[in-house]
Motif scaffolding. Structure first.
Motif, PDB file in Angstrom:
ATOM      1  N   ALA A  82       0.829  -1.212   0.000  1.00 26.62           N
ATOM      2  CA  ALA A  82       0.000   0.000   0.000  1.00 26.62           C
ATOM      3  C   ALA A  82       0.858   1.254   0.000  1.00 26.62           C
ATOM      4  CB  ALA A  82      -0.934   0.007   1.209  1.00 26.62           C
ATOM      5  N   GLN A  99      -7.577  -0.473   4.650  1.00 22.75           N
ATOM      6  CA  GLN A  99      -8.231  -0.843   3.394  1.00 22.75           C
ATOM      7  C   GLN A  99      -9.666  -1.274   3.662  1.00 22.75           C
ATOM      8  OE1 GLN A  99      -6.912  -4.458   1.513  1.00 22.75           O
ATOM      9  NE2 GLN A  99      -7.553  -3.776  -0.514  1.00 22.75           N
ATOM     10  N   GLN A 119      -6.756   0.126  -1.969  1.00 22.39           N
ATOM     11  CA  GLN A 119      -5.585  -0.639  -1.544  1.00 22.39           C
ATOM     12  C   GLN A 119      -4.375   0.245  -1.249  1.00 22.39           C
ATOM     13  OE1 GLN A 119      -6.966  -1.170  -4.648  1.00 22.39           O
ATOM     14  NE2 GLN A 119      -5.363  -1.224  -6.176  1.00 22.39           N
ATOM     15  N   GLU A 120      -4.504   1.554  -1.427  1.00 19.62           N
ATOM     16  CA  GLU A 120      -3.429   2.492  -1.085  1.00 19.62           C
ATOM     17  C   GLU A 120      -3.702   3.243   0.223  1.00 19.62           C
ATOM     18  OE1 GLU A 120      -1.844   4.034  -5.396  1.00 19.62           O
ATOM     19  OE2 GLU A 120      -3.821   4.723  -4.753  1.00 19.62           O
TER      20      GLU A 120
END
Length: 151
Positions: A82, A99, A119-120
């Protein structure tokens, strides 16, 4: 502490309030629902409560979506990627803590952190998200022996 250091933020974990005293979190054993009434907070300065103020109905939808994520596996490689980037395709079969929060809001039709994919999103992303406002922690005094303390 390692996650906060790696992430560059103050916090190392994220949970999502589901209503009443229930929260959902993703941790090493996987996503699970926990009761805040059974958690003793020994170091309140290490906690921060954030609320999406502009869309209360959206927050309720996110909580409903999050309930369906209980028992998903934890995604350690995803958490590591991430911050570094590199994951091209989201894997929603496994989630890491921040997330899980971002995916729940996305399923409710809300991008909780603009400019990042789910997802980051790391704990620091939530900590610094302009859409989230800080609230005082609703802590109650605890009698000895009531619950196991956590930091």
């Amino acid at each position: 502490k390692g996650i906060a250091l790696f992430d560059g933020g103050t916090y190392s974990h994220a949970l999502l309030w589901l209503g009443n005293t229930d929260f959902i979190e993703a941790q090493r054993e996987g996503a699970r629902v926990i009761s805040f009434a059974r958690v003793v907070v020994r170091k309140p300065k290490r906690w921060r409560l954030l609320r999406l103020e502009d869309d209360p109905a959206g927050a309720v939808r996110a909580a409903a979506a999050a309930r369906n994520m209980a028992h998903k596996e934890y995604d350690l490689p995803g958490a590591l990627q991430a911050k570094a980037g590199g994951r091209k395709k989201p894997d929603r079969t496994k989630l890491f803590c921040s997330q899980l929060v971002a995916v729940a809001y996305e399923e409710a039709g809300i991008s909780i952190v603009d400019g990042l994919t789910t997802q980051e999103v790391m704990p620091s992303s939530l900590e610094n998200a302009p859409k989230l406002k800080s609230l005082p922690l609703p802590l109650l005094p605890v009698s000895p022996g009531m619950a196991a303390p956590i930091d």
